[in-house]
Design a protein around this motif. Sequence first.
Motif, PDB file in Angstrom:
ATOM      1  N   UNK A  11       0.852  -1.179   0.000  1.00 30.23           N
ATOM      2  CA  UNK A  11       0.000   0.000   0.000  1.00 30.23           C
ATOM      3  C   UNK A  11       0.893   1.236   0.000  1.00 30.23           C
ATOM      4  N   UNK A  12       0.667   2.185  -0.915  1.00 26.67           N
ATOM      5  CA  UNK A  12       1.525   3.380  -0.943  1.00 26.67           C
ATOM      6  C   UNK A  12       1.286   4.245   0.294  1.00 26.67           C
ATOM      7  N   UNK A  13       2.359   4.569   0.978  1.00 22.83           N
ATOM      8  CA  UNK A  13       2.249   5.392   2.184  1.00 22.83           C
ATOM      9  C   UNK A  13       2.937   6.731   1.979  1.00 22.83           C
ATOM     10  N   UNK A  14       4.165   6.706   1.515  1.00 22.33           N
ATOM     11  CA  UNK A  14       4.942   7.939   1.394  1.00 22.33           C
ATOM     12  C   UNK A  14       4.515   8.753   0.177  1.00 22.33           C
ATOM     13  N   UNK A  16       1.594   9.429  -1.403  1.00 27.21           N
ATOM     14  CA  UNK A  16       0.526  10.417  -1.275  1.00 27.21           C
ATOM     15  C   UNK A  16       0.749  11.415  -0.127  1.00 27.21           C
ATOM     16  N   UNK A  17       1.674  11.122   0.760  1.00 23.33           N
ATOM     17  CA  UNK A  17       1.885  12.013   1.905  1.00 23.33           C
ATOM     18  C   UNK A  17       3.069  12.951   1.749  1.00 23.33           C
ATOM     19  N   UNK A  18       3.796  12.919   0.621  1.00 24.21           N
ATOM     20  CA  UNK A  18       4.995  13.737   0.503  1.00 24.21           C
ATOM     21  C   UNK A  18       4.725  15.231   0.650  1.00 24.21           C
ATOM     22  N   UNK A  19       3.600  15.802   0.201  1.00 24.82           N
ATOM     23  CA  UNK A  19       3.396  17.235   0.433  1.00 24.82           C
ATOM     24  C   UNK A  19       3.290  17.583   1.924  1.00 24.82           C
ATOM     25  N   UNK A  20       2.675  16.704   2.692  1.00 25.07           N
ATOM     26  CA  UNK A  20       2.533  16.957   4.123  1.00 25.07           C
ATOM     27  C   UNK A  20       3.876  16.827   4.841  1.00 25.07           C
ATOM     28  N   UNK A  21       4.678  15.866   4.419  1.00 30.47           N
ATOM     29  CA  UNK A  21       6.012  15.709   5.011  1.00 30.47           C
ATOM     30  C   UNK A  21       6.895  16.910   4.685  1.00 30.47           C
ATOM     31  N   UNK A  22       6.838  17.382   3.454  1.00 30.33           N
ATOM     32  CA  UNK A  22       7.629  18.552   3.069  1.00 30.33           C
ATOM     33  C   UNK A  22       7.165  19.797   3.820  1.00 30.33           C
ATOM     34  N   UNK A  23       5.874  19.991   3.922  1.00 29.00           N
ATOM     35  CA  UNK A  23       5.347  21.163   4.622  1.00 29.00           C
ATOM     36  C   UNK A  23       5.667  21.117   6.110  1.00 29.00           C
ATOM     37  N   UNK A  24       5.610  19.939   6.710  1.00 28.41           N
ATOM     38  CA  UNK A  24       5.937  19.849   8.144  1.00 28.41           C
ATOM     39  C   UNK A  24       7.425  20.097   8.375  1.00 28.41           C
ATOM     40  N   UNK A  25       8.276  19.691   7.448  1.00 32.83           N
ATOM     41  CA  UNK A  25       9.707  19.963   7.581  1.00 32.83           C
ATOM     42  C   UNK A  25       9.984  21.457   7.497  1.00 32.83           C
ATOM     43  N   UNK A  26       9.366  22.126   6.537  1.00 29.21           N
ATOM     44  CA  UNK A  26       9.547  23.569   6.400  1.00 29.21           C
ATOM     45  C   UNK A  26       9.003  24.301   7.624  1.00 29.21           C
TER      46      UNK A  26
END
Length: 62
Positions: A11-14, A16-26
């Motif tokens: 099941x793809x996890x990362x 579909x969530x890459x925008x949220x991970x990038x935004x949380x890092x910023x």
Amino acid sequence: MAFLGLRKWGTPIVKPLWPFLAASTVTLYLVAKAQDSGVRSAEYRNDARNPYTAQIAKETIH
């Protein structure tokens, strides 16, 4: 055929969530920079409640 609910593909996890991970890092980076600049501001640099007073004093001596 599924064995105990497991399929041949994952099941793809990362993906579909890459925008949220990038935004949380910023956001984390910007909040950390804002906190650091607030702690080192002239108003709070020598405040007794500031836990980084000794560290700031060491850095300004050198």
